[in-house]
Design a protein around this motif. Structure first.
Motif, PDB file in Angstrom:
ATOM      1  N   LYS A  70       0.885  -1.306  -0.064  1.00 47.74           N
ATOM      2  CA  LYS A  70      -0.208  -0.182   0.059  1.00 47.74           C
ATOM      3  C   LYS A  70       0.868   1.227   0.010  1.00 47.74           C
ATOM      4  N   TYR A 112       0.516   5.970   0.148  1.00 48.61           N
ATOM      5  CA  TYR A 112      -0.286   6.872   0.445  1.00 48.61           C
ATOM      6  C   TYR A 112      -0.626   7.792  -0.666  1.00 48.61           C
ATOM      7  N   GLU A 138      -1.417  11.171  -1.694  1.00 49.58           N
ATOM      8  CA  GLU A 138      -1.577  12.607  -1.122  1.00 49.58           C
ATOM      9  C   GLU A 138      -2.623  13.432  -1.509  1.00 49.58           C
ATOM     10  N   ILE A 139      -3.183  13.227  -2.834  1.00 52.09           N
ATOM     11  CA  ILE A 139      -4.288  14.001  -3.242  1.00 52.09           C
ATOM     12  C   ILE A 139      -5.375  13.662  -2.730  1.00 52.09           C
ATOM     13  N   LEU A 186      -5.177   5.374   1.549  1.00 53.28           N
ATOM     14  CA  LEU A 186      -4.237   4.638   1.280  1.00 53.28           C
ATOM     15  C   LEU A 186      -4.609   3.836  -0.232  1.00 53.28           C
ATOM     16  N   ALA A 221       6.067   1.512   2.035  1.00 51.86           N
ATOM     17  CA  ALA A 221       6.167   2.896   1.799  1.00 51.86           C
ATOM     18  C   ALA A 221       6.226   3.704   2.901  1.00 51.86           C
TER      19      ALA A 221
END
Lengths: 162, 162, 162, 162
Positions: C14, C16, C18-19, C23, C111
Motif C-alpha cells: 500500500k 499513501y 496525497e491528493i 491508502l 512505503a
C-alpha cells in the motif's frame, strides 16, 4: 526571539495504525522533527487539537484564533491540515492581530517515508521569524498572504488566487 | 522570484560508498530533496564543486564569490560544508554584493536517515526569499548575519559570536 | 535455484495518495526492496492482483493456487495481506502441491518509515529456499505450517493455533 | 526454539558521528531492527565486540568461536563485518560444532537510509532456524556453506568459490 507553535493535526501528524489498517492521530511528531532539524529556536509548543482539517468547525477555528490572540508571543506557527488551511488563515487574517502568524502542514504524513513535513517545518519557522506582521500560508517552499492563496486540489499544491 | 542555488558539497551531499566503506561525493541530492519538499520555487541549480569545506581553498571561495556576483539572480542559496561555512560567509559578506545570499548545510548527510538537511534546506530557501540584502548563515532553524556567527565545534551547532 | 514470486497486494504494497489522503495500491514495491537488500537470487516476479486481503474472493484464491500449480518453479513466495493470509495458505496447503510455498506480508506498508516488510521479505525468501515441500506463513521472523497458524488480531502478530 | 545472537560490529552497526564527521560504533542497532521487523523469536543477544572486521585479530575470532561453543543454544546468529566474514566462518566451520551458525552483516550501515541490514537480518534469522548443523554465511538473500564462499570485493557481493 520566542516563537509559539500551535498544533492542530492534519496530514502532517497522521500515523498508520497497523491493527486497524487506518490512518489516525497519536501525539504530535513535531518534537522529533525539531530534534532531527537540530533546531535551536526558543519554541513553546501546544497541541490545541488533533483533527483532519476537513473536520474543523467554526468553533475550532475560533479556538485557534483566541489562542493566537492571547499568546504572549508575537510570532506564531500553526500546523494544520492542508484541506482547509486557507479558511483558518482567513479567520486569523481578518482579526488583524499585531503578530506574524504562519500556517503550514504536509501533503504526506511525516510518519511516512516521503513527507514534505520536515521541509515545510523548516520553511515555516524561517518565515515566521523574518516576515512582518500578518498571516501567511507556507507550503511548497513559498509563503502566501492569507488573502491571496488557494489550494489547487487536483495538483495538491498551493498557489496565488487568480 | 528566481533564486539561484550554488552547490559546493559538504556533509549535506556526502554519501556512503559501500565498496570502499568510505564517505564520498556523487551528484548532489538537492533535486530529490526539493521533490520531497514539493518545492514550487523557481530555482536555477548549479554545482560549483563537491568538496568537504575543510578542503576549500581561497581560490575556491573566490570562485563562489565570483559566481554570486555574476549571477543574474538577486537571491542566492549556497550549500556548503559546516566546518568553514563562516569563512566563506565572510568572503561573501565583505564583497557587499547588492544581493541576499544565504549559506546552509547539514551536520548529517541527507543520504543518511537522521539528517537535518531537508529542514535546513526549507529554512534557508525561506530566509533567502524574506531577508534584505546581505549574507547570512542559516543553520539550526536560525539565521545569522555573516559577521556574527561561529560554529560551536563541541556541540556541532551555530551561535552568535561572543 | 529459481524462485517464483507472486504479488497479491496487501498492506505490504500500500502507498499513501496525497491528493485523496487515502491508502491505495500502485505498482509493487518489491523490486526496490530487493535492490535495497542487494538480493542476488534468481527471481521471477509476477503481480497476480493488488488487493487488500479482506477483499479477496474464493476466485482470487483459486487464481493464486492455479498460478502456483502451473509455475515452472518448485519454490514460490506469495506476498499477501495479513488479514486473510491464513485462508489462502489453507487453500494452497490442501492442494498438496509438490512445492515449497511461503506466504508473507507486512503489518505496515513498506512505503512508510517503520515497516516490517523488508525484514519479512528477507525472512520469507530464506525459508522458501530452506524448507521442505509444504505451505508456510512467514511473519514475525518465524514460519508456521499452513495448518497451524492464526493471526492474533488484537496484537497484530501470527501465532500457532491453540 | 531459542536462538543466540552474537554481535561483533561491522558496517551493520556503524553510525555517523556528526561532530567528527567520521563513522564509528555506538550500541548495536539490532534491537530496534528486531522491533521494526516485529520479530517474535526467542533471542538472547550479546555484544562480543564492536569492530570493523578488517581490525579483527585471531584472538577475536577465537573469542567468537569459544562463545559459540559454550552457548547453551544450538542455533546461533553472528553479525559481522563483511570484509573478513569468510575467515571467521572458516574458524567456526573447522571447529565442527554440533550447531547451526549463520553469519551475516551489511554493505551499508543500518543507520543509513539505504541499508541491506534489515533484509539480511530477516534472512539470516530464518536460515538459522531452518538449516541443518553447520556454519553458513547469509548475504544477498542467499546462504553459503563456510567452505564455499568468497566476497567479491569489486562488486560488494558474496559468491560461491570458483
Amino acid at each position: 526571539m520566542a516563537i509559539r507553535v500551535f498544533i492542530t493535526g492534519g496530514t502532517f501528524d497522521k500515523t498508520y495504525d497497523e491493527i486497524s489498517g487506518q490512518l489516525r492521530f497519536e501525539d504530535t511528531r513535531i518534537h522529533e522533527m525539531l530534534r532531527l532539524g537540530r533546531c535551536r529556536l526558543d519554541l513553546a509548543v501546544r497541541t490545541l487539537m488533533m483533527v483532519d482539517s476537513l473536520d474543523m468547525t467554526d468553533a475550532d477555528r475560533r479556538l485557534v484564533l483566541e489562542n493566537c490572540r492571547s499568546a504572549a508571543e508575537e510570532r506564531i506557527l500553526v500546523t494544520h491540515g492542508t484541506d482547509t488551511m486557507t479558511e483558518t488563515a482567513r479567520v486569523l487574517g481578518e482579526a488583524r492581530l499585531p503578530k506574524t502568524v504562519v500556517l503550514t502542514g504536509a501533503m504526506v504524513p511525516y510518519a511516512f517515508g516521503s513527507s514534505d513535513g520536515l521541509f515545510n517545518l523548516g520553511s515555516a519557522l524561517s518565515f515566521v521569524q523574518a516576515l512582518p506582521h500578518g498571516v501567511y500560508v507556507a507550503m511548497n517552499g513559498r509563503c502566501f498572504p492569507w488573502d491571496d492563496v488557494v489550494k489547487n486540489r487536483a495538483l495538491g499544491v498551493f498557489e496565488n488566487r487568480r
